[in-house]
Design an enzyme around this catalytic site. Structure first.
Site: not given
Length: 339
Positions: A16, A36, A110, A195, A259, A283, A285
């Site tokens: 993203y 990173h 988010k 969401k 996901r 991930v 989320e």
């Protein structure tokens, strides 16, 4: 590029973050993308694309890669943070001493703070102080479609009107990317967290095989939960009918690019939580968000039965079908009731 004249520095070189950096650069802006991992950034520079996430989208010439955080932050006063919610606070504390005196910060993350369930605005204020203008962007955006230049629309909210106007001008592209301003800073943040939770539930429903009727009912009642929690926190009801609410909810609950939805489908098909997370490979989320949203709901006395049942599946070992039957077996209610 002059060392200090980039329009935006993007912190986070995942799918993203890369997609947003590409979009900004495609709009004609000088953009710095920081990650990173120096090896990853070197690979992006060599390939001039993010082969791991967006292999078919070449970087515009105005997108610059950087692995040195101080150099990246010196390049622009505008900082866009795109990192997972559970490291959001840590990243802000890391960048704080390196930010320019005129810095302004916007995030596309988010979620809520891990463990505490705090809104990210509270995390940002604690990490950065009260003087730095803050903003958030949220809405129905899959990275691949955004990077490909397919039509997309989002909401933007800020504590500072000048910053909001500047961001809207930077991001908005009439050909493919619409940016709607919204004064509801709380609501735009909250929609993106809730969401994720409901999308796991929608995936579970489809994984079980309940069909389109059940999925639509779950989305609708999930929107009611989002709106109730938002009202308790002081958000504007209309926000949840916009891009950061209903828009993002429908997208995440109905398309397998999500996901969270795919994770829920695996659970509905009988896979255990750990195996489903490992199979997704990125991930999810909504896994953490479920715990955080539930904590927030308890703190404000808001009943969220769908969120509660998803929590029971994720953290207490309840079977997805049993959770669905619990929801179906609840007492009759007025559709407009607060629980």
């Amino acid at each position: 590029m002059n060392q200090r004249n980039a329009s935006m520095t993007v912190i986070g070189a995942g799918s993203y973050g890369t997609a947003l950096a590409i979009t900004l650069a495609r709009n004609g802006h000088e953009v710095v993308l920081w990650g990173h991992d120096p090896e990853h950034i070197a690979t992006l520079e060599r390939d001039r694309c993010n082969a791991a996430f967006l292999p078919d989208v070449p970087f515009p010439d105005t997108l610059h890669l950087e692995s040195d955080l101080a150099t990246a932050l010196a390049a622009s006063r505008n900082i866009l943070v795109v990192v997972p919610s559970h490291v959001f606070g840590e990243v802000l504390r890391q960048i704080k001493p390196l930010m320019r005196p005129d810095a302004r910060l916007v995030w596309a993350t988010k979620g809520l703070e891990a463990e505490t369930g705090r809104l990210l605005q509270d995390v940002a204020r604690e990490a950065l102080g009260d003087q730095i203008p803050l903003a958030v962007i949220s809405g129905p955006t899959f990275a691949k479609e955004l990077a490909a230049g397919l039509p997309t629309a989002i909401s933007l909210a800020s504590t500072d009107q000048t910053f909001a106007d500047d961001l809207q001008q930077l991001l908005h592209c009439g050909k493919s990317f619409r940016v709607y301003s919204n004064p509801d800073f709380i609501g735009v943040q909250l929609g993106g967290a809730v969401k994720n939770v409901i999308a796991i539930g929608a995936g579970m429903s489809d994984g079980i095989g309940f069909g389109a009727n059940a999925r639509t009912a779950l989305i609708t009642r999930g929107l009611a939960e989002m709106s109730r929690l938002g009202a308790a926190l002081g958000a504007e009801p209309a926000t949840f009918m916009g891009m950061a609410g209903l828009g993002d909810l429908v997208l995440t609950c109905t398309d397998n690019q999500s996901r969270n939805r795919r994770f829920g489908m695996m659970l509905g098909q009988g896979m255990d939580v750990q195996s489903a997370q490992e199979k997704i490979g990125q991930v999810v989320e909504g896994y953490r968000n479920t715990k955080e949203v539930r904590e927030l709901a308890h703190r404000f006395g808001v009943e969220m039965p769908i969120t509660e049942e998803i929590y029971q599946v994720l953290y207490c070992g309840k079977n997805a079908r049993e959770a669905a039957l619990t929801l179906l077996g609840r007492a009759r209610k007025d559709e407009r009731s607060s629980h």
